[in-house]
Scaffold this active site. Structure first.
Site, PDB file in Angstrom:
ATOM      1  N   HIS A 158      33.993  44.872  40.803  1.00  0.00           N
ATOM      2  CA  HIS A 158      33.693  43.877  41.827  1.00  0.00           C
ATOM      3  C   HIS A 158      32.747  42.812  41.269  1.00  0.00           C
ATOM      4  O   HIS A 158      31.840  43.112  40.501  1.00  0.00           O
ATOM      5  CB  HIS A 158      33.054  44.551  43.042  1.00  0.00           C
ATOM      6  CG  HIS A 158      32.880  43.625  44.206  1.00  0.00           C
ATOM      7  ND1 HIS A 158      33.937  43.204  44.978  1.00  0.00           N
ATOM      8  CD2 HIS A 158      31.760  43.035  44.716  1.00  0.00           C
ATOM      9  CE1 HIS A 158      33.488  42.393  45.915  1.00  0.00           C
ATOM     10  NE2 HIS A 158      32.173  42.267  45.783  1.00  0.00           N
ATOM     11  N   ASP A 177      37.363  48.246  41.763  1.00  0.00           N
ATOM     12  CA  ASP A 177      36.629  47.684  42.900  1.00  0.00           C
ATOM     13  C   ASP A 177      37.015  48.444  44.163  1.00  0.00           C
ATOM     14  O   ASP A 177      38.206  48.653  44.417  1.00  0.00           O
ATOM     15  CB  ASP A 177      36.999  46.199  43.040  1.00  0.00           C
ATOM     16  CG  ASP A 177      36.264  45.492  44.169  1.00  0.00           C
ATOM     17  OD1 ASP A 177      35.409  46.118  44.830  1.00  0.00           O
ATOM     18  OD2 ASP A 177      36.553  44.304  44.387  1.00  0.00           O
ATOM     19  N   SER A 184      34.409  38.109  47.915  1.00  0.00           N
ATOM     20  CA  SER A 184      33.844  39.231  48.657  1.00  0.00           C
ATOM     21  C   SER A 184      33.742  38.868  50.145  1.00  0.00           C
ATOM     22  O   SER A 184      34.749  38.523  50.762  1.00  0.00           O
ATOM     23  CB  SER A 184      32.497  39.626  48.046  1.00  0.00           C
ATOM     24  OG  SER A 184      32.103  40.902  48.465  1.00  0.00           O
TER      25      SER A 184
END
Length: 318
Positions: free
Chosen positions: A276, A246, A155
């Site tokens: 995610h 995601d 991320s």
């Protein structure tokens, strides 16, 4: 394929308890919520050695944690946690780093870079570049082979990892990016399709960005949005993993395409049915365990040299 049923159940559960007014959520609350989610994700796997270490940051030493799957020296991974540059710490990503160390057979140095809003952009970027360079320079102190040092992150940590890779280029063996944030401008189809109700809400990302980069800097700044970085040819080999459901899926795929077009060996896999942060939710989403196992195995093979990158720019799909 449809979204994984356990992932869907998790999102429904979180949706009933998450804030609806993200602009009013403080960094302290954001951190507490992320930490609580990760405590739900299950117990971390056992590892022969986990110990605190220190690495250089841009403005002083940073706390870090060294994960060693054995006593023997070997390859290493410098890792930067996710959390929108605002949340996340060594503890939230402890289980993930243990799993990567065990599955890849490599030492992992997890770095606690400075967080926003206390330390806004580019503090985290500067720390990531300094910490990665320090681990390479002092590889022997961590029993890491200096010729086999990778950088990785998930991320927001993926942003930092690829920026460190760009700064250090041929000194790194490869970069591992898990559902990376690569563009500050939410223009992709996946950002629009999964803007709400898919763990990483658009409103949450907007609040994190406001904390991380106040004053509305240019979203095309390549240190803010690596997707816009020019001159990618000197980047190290990339292993990029995205998730089907995601918001960040498309920018990960676009970055893989740009690296391949620049002649960089890149392998990209979009994990079907996943959301995610699936790699950190294996205790809650059983199907994510096999996916994380494949990620770690691929990393280990690449660092061992048993999985040849093939011709530059091959852009092979895993």
């Amino acid at each position: 394929m449809p979204i994984d049923p356990q992932a869907a159940r998790l999102m429904a559960m979180l949706g009933a308890s998450r804030p609806t007014d993200w602009p009013s959520v403080s960094a302290v609350e954001r951190r507490a919520g992320f930490a609580a989610l990760m405590r739900m994700a299950g117990a971390p796997p056992a590892l022969p050695s986990v110990r605190p270490v220190a690495v250089a940051g841009a403005e002083g030493p940073l706390e870090a944690r060294l994960y060693a799957p054995s006593r023997d020296p070997g390859p290493g991974l410098v890792y930067f946690h996710g959390g929108g540059f605002v949340a996340g710490d060594l503890d939230t990503h402890d289980a993930l780093c243990r799993s990567l160390a065990l599955g890849a057979g490599c030492r992992v140095v997890s770095v606690a870079y400075r967080l926003a809003p206390e330390h806004p952009f580019p503090a985290a970027v500067d720390d990531a570049e300094a910490a990665t360079a320090d681990v390479i320079a002092r590889a022997a102190a961590f029993d890491i082979d200096p010729a086999r040092v990778a950088v990785g992150g998930d991320s927001a940590g993926g942003t930092l990892a690829t920026l460190a890779a760009g700064a250090l280029g041929p000194r790194l063996a490869l970069q591992l990016l898990l559902c990376p944030v690569l563009d500050a401008a939410p223009a992709t189809a996946s950002r629009r399709s999964f803007a709400r109700g898919h763990l990483l809400d658009a409103a949450m990302m907007a609040r994190d960005l406001a904390d991380y980069a106040p004053g509305a800097p240019d979203p095309a700044d390549p240190r803010l949005s690596p997707l816009h970085r020019p001159g990618l040819a000197a980047m190290p080999r990339a292993l990029i993993h995205t998730a089907e459901f995601d918001p960040l899926r498309d920018e990960g795929a676009l970055y893989a395409e740009r690296l391949a077009a620049a002649g960089v060996a890149v392998e990209h896999r979009c994990h079907p049915g996943m959301i995610h942060h699936f790699y950190g939710l294996t205790g809650l989403v059983p199907a994510a365990r096999a996916a994380l196992g494949a990620i770690a195995a691929g990393l280990g093979a690449a660092l061992a040299g048993s999985d040849a990158p093939g011709r530059p720019g091959a852009g092979a799909a895993l």
